[in-house]
Scaffold this active site. Structure first.
Site, PDB file in Angstrom:
ATOM      1  N   HIS A  86       0.814  -1.217   0.000  1.00  0.00           N
ATOM      2  CA  HIS A  86       0.000   0.000   0.000  1.00  0.00           C
ATOM      3  C   HIS A  86       0.849   1.269   0.000  1.00  0.00           C
ATOM      4  CE1 HIS A  86       0.446  -0.017   4.527  1.00  0.00           C
ATOM      5  NE2 HIS A  86       0.438   1.285   4.325  1.00  0.00           N
ATOM      6  N   ASP A 141       0.095  -7.681   1.749  1.00  0.00           N
ATOM      7  CA  ASP A 141       0.473  -6.269   1.733  1.00  0.00           C
ATOM      8  C   ASP A 141       1.991  -6.098   1.755  1.00  0.00           C
ATOM      9  OD1 ASP A 141       0.269  -3.554   1.588  1.00  0.00           O
ATOM     10  OD2 ASP A 141      -0.375  -3.255   3.666  1.00  0.00           O
ATOM     11  N   SER A 197       4.707   2.673   7.746  1.00  0.00           N
ATOM     12  CA  SER A 197       4.313   1.495   6.963  1.00  0.00           C
ATOM     13  C   SER A 197       5.465   0.993   6.103  1.00  0.00           C
ATOM     14  CB  SER A 197       3.131   1.841   6.054  1.00  0.00           C
ATOM     15  OG  SER A 197       1.961   2.020   6.796  1.00  0.00           O
ATOM     16  N   VAL A 253     -11.196 -26.498  -0.638  1.00  0.00           N
ATOM     17  CA  VAL A 253     -12.258 -26.807   0.321  1.00  0.00           C
ATOM     18  C   VAL A 253     -12.869 -25.516   0.835  1.00  0.00           C
ATOM     19  CG1 VAL A 253     -11.286 -29.005   1.079  1.00  0.00           C
ATOM     20  CG2 VAL A 253     -10.626 -26.897   2.264  1.00  0.00           C
ATOM     21  N   ILE A 279     -14.474 -24.101   4.363  1.00  0.00           N
ATOM     22  CA  ILE A 279     -14.344 -24.547   5.747  1.00  0.00           C
ATOM     23  C   ILE A 279     -15.097 -23.624   6.696  1.00  0.00           C
ATOM     24  CG2 ILE A 279     -12.117 -25.682   5.414  1.00  0.00           C
ATOM     25  CD1 ILE A 279     -10.778 -23.150   6.493  1.00  0.00           C
TER      26      ILE A 279
END
Length: 516
Positions: free
Chosen positions: A144, A174, A250, A307, A309
Site C-alpha cells: 500500500h 500487503d 508502513s 475446500v 471450511i
C-alpha cells in the site's frame, strides 16, 4: 505512706514491663511474619528495558530507508460555464470568454472544444518506509506504500536518493519488493530476517521508519500479542506491538534485540490517526516465503486445497465426537475440481493437521496451505466419525481470482413459528416446495418449513427454505429419518446433534444443536 504509694507504682512498673515484653514479642513475631511473607513473595516487577538501545539502533539504521512514491495520471480538463439566470446582462460575455478558453461550446474558429482540451497531469505522492534485505539492492516495503506508483525513490539514511523499480507485489499480505542500483562508491547495508515464531508477548522490539515524513525515527516497545486477526485480508496473523508506529512507518522493520527483522510494520489501530500503542506488523515467518517468491517469480504462487471450511465450536466438537475439544477446520464444501476432492476429503471431515502443522482453528488452514509450494505432496490428517484418517494430497495453485473460502454462517432472521422437534417443522422434498423456496434440483434432503424463534435452531440462523441434508453425518431424505436419527443420538448419550444444512442454491454449512 510509701508502700501504699509505691505498691501501685511497683505494680505499674511490672505492668509496663510486661506490656513492653509482650510488645517486643509481638514485634518480633510480626517481623518474623514479615520476613516470611517477604521471602514468599517475588520482588516487585518494574518494566525496565535495556539500559540503552543506541548501539542496536546504530547497527541497523543504515539499512532502513524512506520510500517516496509518486503517481501521475493524465486527465482532460473540463471547464464549464457558470450556470447563469436567463437574460443575465453579461451572458454573452461569459460565453465568449469560455469559448476562447476551450470551454463548453468552444468549437468556433477551429479552437478546441471539450473533447480537444489539452491533457492535464494530476500527481499524488505517498511516503513510507522500507528496509534493505540484500546489498545488491533488494528493498522490502508494504504494497500500500507504493500502490500504482510510476515513480518510486528509495532514500537512504544519509539522504542519497536511488530510483527503484518494482520486482513484485502482493496485496493479500500487503508486501512489495523493490530493486535499486547501488552506487559504486556507496555500498548498501542489509539486515537479516529473524524467527518471528520465537517471539513472545513481553519481548522487547524496536521500530525504525519515516513517521510523518520525519525519517530515521526509532521507537521501542514490546510484543503485545501474536496471531492478531484485524480482518484486513485472508491471511491475517499479525504481531501486535506497543512500539510507536505512525503514518509513514508502513513498510518499516520491527527488530528484535539481535538486530533481526521479525516483522514489517503495516497498520495501527487508532481513533486519532496517531499512535495509541496498538500497532501491527506482518511476522517475518509469514513474509519471508512471499518475499522469496516475489524475488524469484515476480508474483506469489500459493498452494490450493479446494475446500470450503468453517470453525469448530464446542457443540460441534461434541457432536462430531472430536477428541481433544474444539479444534481444526470443518470441511463444509469440496471443490469438484480441486485437490481435496481427488484425495478423498469429504464434507464433514475435520482437518486437524496439514503437512505436519497442527490446525488449531479454521483460520490457520488458509495460511498454512497458501505458504506450501504448489505441486507439493503433503499428508492431511482429518477426523472422520471420531477416527483420524490420513489423506495424501498434491496441492494445486490458488489463482488470483480464487479466495480461501469460509462457510457463510450469517443468514437472515427466521420467521415465527410454533415449536416442533429441534425447533423445526420439516417436510419431505416436493415440487411445490422447490418452487416456493426456489430450491435447486441438485439439492436433496428434508425441507425446513417453519422455525421456532425461541429455539437453538433459530439462534443458529436456520431458516425456512433451507434443507437438512445430513443428521449426525448420515444422509436423510424424509422427516421420519431425521426423527429416527435424533432419537438414536439421544439414546447414545449425545448432548448435541450435527446437521448439514443446505441453502436453496446448494451452499452448505454445519450446525450443531443441543439435544436438551
Amino acid at each position: 505512706m510509701y508502700p501504699v504509694a509505691s505498691a501501685p507504682r511497683a505494680s505499674l512498673g511490672r505492668a509496663q514491663a510486661q506490656a513492653r515484653s509482650r510488645a517486643r514479642s509481638l514485634a518480633a513475631a510480626l517481623l518474623v511474619g514479615a520476613s516470611v511473607v517477604t521471602a514468599a513473595l517475588p520482588a516487585p516487577a518494574f518494566a525496565k528495558g535495556p539500559a540503552s538501545l543506541a548501539d542496536l539502533a546504530e547497527q541497523v539504521t543504515d539499512a532502513v530507508v524512506n520510500i517516496s512514491a509518486s503517481t501521475t495520471v493524465e486527465a482532460r480538463g473540463t471547464r464549464t460555464m457558470p450556470q447563469l439566470p436567463p437574460g443575465t446582462p453579461f451572458e454573452d460575455l461569459f460565453e465568449e470568454f469560455f469559448n476562447r478558453r476551450g470551454g463548453k461550446g468552444g468549437e468556433r474558429g477551429g479552437e478546441r472544444g471539450d473533447n480537444d482540451m489539452p491533457r492535464q497531469q494530476r500527481k499524488s505522492n505517498s511516503l513510507g518506509s522500507g528496509f534493505i534485505i540484500d546489498a545488491s539492492g533488494i528493498v522490502v516495503t508494504n504494497n500500500h506504500v507504493i500502490g500504482d506508483a510510476n515513480d518510486i525513490q528509495v532514500i537512504l539514511h544519509d539522504g542519497t536518493k536511488l530510483k527503484a523499480e518494482i520486482v513484485g507485489k502482493d496485496s493479500k499480505i500487503d508486501l512489495a519488493v523493490l530493486r535499486v542500483k547501488p552506487q559504486a562508491d556507496h555500498p548498501l547495508k542489509a539486515v537479516p530476517f529473524g524467527n518471528s515464531d520465537t517471539m513472545r508477548p513481553g519481548d522487547w522490539v524496536i521500530a525504525i521508519g519515516n513517521p510523518f515524513g520525519l525519517g530515521g525515527s526509532v521507537s521501542a516497545g514490546i510484543v503485545s500479542a501474536r496471531g492478531r486477526n484485524i480482518e484486513s485480508g485472508p491471511y491475517d496473523n499479525y504481531i501486535q506491538t506497543d512500539a510507536a508506529i505512525n503514518k509513514g512507518n508502513s513498510g518499516g522493520p520491527l527488530f528484535n534485540m539481535d538486530g533481526e527483522v521479525i516483522g514489517i510494520n503495516t497498520a495501527i489501530l487508532s481513533p486519532t490517526g496517531g499512535s495509541v500503542g496498538i500497532g501491527f506488523a506482518v511476522p517475518s515467518d509469514t513474509a519471508k516465503p512471499v518475499i522469496d517468491q516475489l524475488r524469484d517469480f515476480g508474483e506469489v504462487r500459493r498452494g490450493w486445497l479446494g475446500v470450503r471450511i468453517q470453525n469448530v465450536d464446542d457443540a460441534t466438537a461434541e457432536a462430531l465426537n472430536l477428541k481433544g475439544g474444539a479444534r481444526g477446520a470443518l470441511v463444509a464444501g469440496v471443490d469438484e475440481k480441486g485437490p481435496a476432492k481427488a484425495a478423498g476429503i469429504d464434507v464433514g471431515d475435520v482437518i486437524v493437521k496439514f503437512n505436519g502443522a497442527p490446525v488449531k482453528a479454521s483460520g490457520d488452514l488458509p495460511r498454512i496451505v497458501a505458504s506450501t509450494p504448489v505441486g507439493q505432496k503433503v499428508d492431511v490428517i482429518v477426523v472422520r466419525k471420531g477416527e483420524e484418517v490420513t489423506k495424501p494430497v498434491t496441492l494445486g495453485r490458488l489463482e488470483d481470482g480464487d479466495k480461501p473460502q469460509l462457510a457463510n454462517l450469517r443468514q437472515p432472521e427466521p420467521e415465527s413459528a410454533t415449536r416442533q422437534a429441534l425447533g423445526l417443522n420439516l417436510s419431505g422434498m416436493t415440487d411445490e416446495l422447490r418452487r416456493k423456496y426456489s430450491i435447486k434440483d441438485t439439492v436433496k434432503g428434508v425441507v425446513v418449513t417453519r422455525v421456532d424463534p425461541n429455539s437453538t435452531a433459530a439462534d443458529k440462523r436456520i431458516q425456512p427454505g433451507e434443507v437438512i441434508v445430513e443428521v449426525g453425518q448420515e444422509a436423510v431424505s424424509t422427516p421420519a429419518e431425521v426423527t429416527k436419527r435424533v432419537d438414536a443420538l439421544k439414546k447414545d448419550g449425545r448432548k448435541s446433534v450435527l446437521l448439514l444444512v443446505a441453502s436453496a442454491t446448494g451452499d452448505v454449512r454445519f450446525v450443531a444443536i443441543g439435544l436438551d
